[in-house]
Design a protein around this motif. Structure first.
Motif, PDB file in Angstrom:
ATOM      1  N   GLN A 116       2.829  14.775  -8.849  1.00 38.04           N
ATOM      2  CA  GLN A 116       2.384  14.171 -10.109  1.00 38.04           C
ATOM      3  C   GLN A 116       3.401  13.170 -10.638  1.00 38.04           C
ATOM      4  O   GLN A 116       3.038  12.089 -11.109  1.00 38.04           O
ATOM      5  CB  GLN A 116       2.121  15.248 -11.163  1.00 38.04           C
ATOM      6  N   THR A 117       4.668  13.531 -10.571  1.00 35.66           N
ATOM      7  CA  THR A 117       5.727  12.639 -11.054  1.00 35.66           C
ATOM      8  C   THR A 117       5.750  11.345 -10.257  1.00 35.66           C
ATOM      9  O   THR A 117       5.845  10.253 -10.834  1.00 35.66           O
ATOM     10  CB  THR A 117       7.094  13.343 -10.972  1.00 35.66           C
ATOM     11  N   ILE A 118       5.640  11.454  -8.959  1.00 34.19           N
ATOM     12  CA  ILE A 118       5.623  10.248  -8.120  1.00 34.19           C
ATOM     13  C   ILE A 118       4.422   9.374  -8.455  1.00 34.19           C
ATOM     14  O   ILE A 118       4.559   8.163  -8.678  1.00 34.19           O
ATOM     15  CB  ILE A 118       5.612  10.634  -6.627  1.00 34.19           C
ATOM     16  N   GLU A 137      -0.735  -0.909  -4.483  1.00 36.34           N
ATOM     17  CA  GLU A 137      -2.033  -0.248  -4.401  1.00 36.34           C
ATOM     18  C   GLU A 137      -1.781   1.201  -3.990  1.00 36.34           C
ATOM     19  O   GLU A 137      -1.147   1.463  -2.968  1.00 36.34           O
ATOM     20  CB  GLU A 137      -2.930  -0.950  -3.384  1.00 36.34           C
ATOM     21  N   LEU A 138      -2.260   2.143  -4.789  1.00 36.33           N
ATOM     22  CA  LEU A 138      -1.955   3.558  -4.615  1.00 36.33           C
ATOM     23  C   LEU A 138      -3.185   4.349  -4.196  1.00 36.33           C
ATOM     24  O   LEU A 138      -4.263   4.182  -4.768  1.00 36.33           O
ATOM     25  CB  LEU A 138      -1.421   4.142  -5.933  1.00 36.33           C
ATOM     26  N   GLU A 139      -3.021   5.185  -3.189  1.00 37.89           N
ATOM     27  CA  GLU A 139      -4.028   6.169  -2.786  1.00 37.89           C
ATOM     28  C   GLU A 139      -3.337   7.517  -2.689  1.00 37.89           C
ATOM     29  O   GLU A 139      -2.122   7.585  -2.460  1.00 37.89           O
ATOM     30  CB  GLU A 139      -4.668   5.801  -1.445  1.00 37.89           C
ATOM     31  N   MET A 140      -4.109   8.584  -2.854  1.00 37.16           N
ATOM     32  CA  MET A 140      -3.535   9.926  -2.849  1.00 37.16           C
ATOM     33  C   MET A 140      -4.361  10.870  -1.987  1.00 37.16           C
ATOM     34  O   MET A 140      -5.580  10.755  -1.924  1.00 37.16           O
ATOM     35  CB  MET A 140      -3.495  10.477  -4.274  1.00 37.16           C
ATOM     36  N   ILE A 141      -3.660  11.796  -1.354  1.00 33.07           N
ATOM     37  CA  ILE A 141      -4.281  12.935  -0.690  1.00 33.07           C
ATOM     38  C   ILE A 141      -3.637  14.161  -1.319  1.00 33.07           C
ATOM     39  O   ILE A 141      -2.424  14.344  -1.227  1.00 33.07           O
ATOM     40  CB  ILE A 141      -4.040  12.936   0.833  1.00 33.07           C
ATOM     41  N   ASN A 142      -4.464  14.966  -1.983  1.00 35.03           N
ATOM     42  CA  ASN A 142      -3.954  16.156  -2.662  1.00 35.03           C
ATOM     43  C   ASN A 142      -4.706  17.365  -2.115  1.00 35.03           C
ATOM     44  O   ASN A 142      -5.850  17.616  -2.488  1.00 35.03           O
ATOM     45  CB  ASN A 142      -4.131  16.026  -4.167  1.00 35.03           C
ATOM     46  N   LEU A 143      -4.054  18.082  -1.216  1.00 41.28           N
ATOM     47  CA  LEU A 143      -4.710  19.175  -0.497  1.00 41.28           C
ATOM     48  C   LEU A 143      -5.308  20.227  -1.430  1.00 41.28           C
ATOM     49  O   LEU A 143      -6.358  20.778  -1.154  1.00 41.28           O
ATOM     50  CB  LEU A 143      -3.720  19.831   0.472  1.00 41.28           C
ATOM     51  N   ASN A 174       0.845  -1.190   0.000  1.00 45.75           N
ATOM     52  CA  ASN A 174       0.000   0.000   0.000  1.00 45.75           C
ATOM     53  C   ASN A 174       0.881   1.241   0.000  1.00 45.75           C
ATOM     54  O   ASN A 174       1.776   1.357   0.833  1.00 45.75           O
ATOM     55  CB  ASN A 174      -0.895   0.037   1.227  1.00 45.75           C
ATOM     56  N   ILE A 175       0.615   2.160  -0.912  1.00 44.61           N
ATOM     57  CA  ILE A 175       1.374   3.410  -0.978  1.00 44.61           C
ATOM     58  C   ILE A 175       0.400   4.571  -0.927  1.00 44.61           C
ATOM     59  O   ILE A 175      -0.535   4.652  -1.727  1.00 44.61           O
ATOM     60  CB  ILE A 175       2.229   3.494  -2.260  1.00 44.61           C
ATOM     61  N   LEU A 176       0.637   5.474   0.015  1.00 48.87           N
ATOM     62  CA  LEU A 176      -0.148   6.695   0.152  1.00 48.87           C
ATOM     63  C   LEU A 176       0.767   7.874  -0.161  1.00 48.87           C
ATOM     64  O   LEU A 176       1.783   8.058   0.494  1.00 48.87           O
ATOM     65  CB  LEU A 176      -0.708   6.832   1.577  1.00 48.87           C
ATOM     66  N   VAL A 177       0.407   8.657  -1.186  1.00 46.29           N
ATOM     67  CA  VAL A 177       1.187   9.831  -1.562  1.00 46.29           C
ATOM     68  C   VAL A 177       0.384  11.061  -1.161  1.00 46.29           C
ATOM     69  O   VAL A 177      -0.787  11.192  -1.520  1.00 46.29           O
ATOM     70  CB  VAL A 177       1.488   9.852  -3.082  1.00 46.29           C
ATOM     71  N   LYS A 218      -1.905  24.727  -6.809  1.00 44.77           N
ATOM     72  CA  LYS A 218      -1.872  23.765  -7.918  1.00 44.77           C
ATOM     73  C   LYS A 218      -0.715  23.992  -8.876  1.00 44.77           C
ATOM     74  O   LYS A 218      -0.383  23.120  -9.663  1.00 44.77           O
ATOM     75  CB  LYS A 218      -3.187  23.826  -8.699  1.00 44.77           C
ATOM     76  N   GLU A 219      -0.098  25.158  -8.816  1.00 45.91           N
ATOM     77  CA  GLU A 219       1.020  25.486  -9.698  1.00 45.91           C
ATOM     78  C   GLU A 219       2.376  25.323  -8.999  1.00 45.91           C
ATOM     79  O   GLU A 219       3.395  25.717  -9.539  1.00 45.91           O
ATOM     80  CB  GLU A 219       0.878  26.932 -10.188  1.00 45.91           C
ATOM     81  N   SER A 220       2.389  24.737  -7.818  1.00 40.76           N
ATOM     82  CA  SER A 220       3.626  24.652  -7.040  1.00 40.76           C
ATOM     83  C   SER A 220       4.555  23.556  -7.555  1.00 40.76           C
ATOM     84  O   SER A 220       4.147  22.629  -8.256  1.00 40.76           O
ATOM     85  CB  SER A 220       3.293  24.387  -5.569  1.00 40.76           C
ATOM     86  N   TYR A 221       5.811  23.685  -7.156  1.00 41.60           N
ATOM     87  CA  TYR A 221       6.806  22.652  -7.447  1.00 41.60           C
ATOM     88  C   TYR A 221       6.422  21.342  -6.751  1.00 41.60           C
ATOM     89  O   TYR A 221       6.622  20.259  -7.300  1.00 41.60           O
ATOM     90  CB  TYR A 221       8.188  23.135  -7.010  1.00 41.60           C
ATOM     91  N   CYS A 222       5.834  21.460  -5.563  1.00 44.13           N
ATOM     92  CA  CYS A 222       5.376  20.274  -4.828  1.00 44.13           C
ATOM     93  C   CYS A 222       4.343  19.498  -5.640  1.00 44.13           C
ATOM     94  O   CYS A 222       4.335  18.262  -5.627  1.00 44.13           O
ATOM     95  CB  CYS A 222       4.788  20.681  -3.483  1.00 44.13           C
TER      96      CYS A 222
END
Length: 74
Positions: free
Chosen positions: A21-23, A33-39, A2-5, A12-16
């Motif tokens: 996105q690259t990760i 299995e991938l899940e994401m939290i994108n503030l 399980n991977i949580l990024v 939305k325009e930040s380097y972070c």
């Protein structure tokens, strides 16, 4: 595995965001299995409006984030 990024940057325009996105794009979804939290995609307000004098309503974003963090640990 399980991977949580998590991207905690609100812009939305930040380097972070670019790193996030690259990760996400380079994780092998056949092996993990991938899940994401994108503030920056959430309606998240971190301000504790009433201090500790009054309980605020449970925030669905926080509840979901807590579930995902626990999911990642298991």
């Amino acid at each position: 595995m399980n991977i949580l990024v998590i991207n905690g940057h609100p812009d939305k325009e930040s380097y972070c965001q670019a790193i996030f996105q690259t990760i996400v794009e380079n994780i092998d979804s056949k092996r993990h299995e991938l899940e994401m939290i994108n503030l920056n995609e959430e309606e998240f307000d971190p301000v504790l409006r009433y201090g500790y004098r009054q309980r605020m309503e449970d925030d669905p974003f926080i509840l979901r984030s807590q579930e995902l963090i626990q999911w990642q640990i298991i």
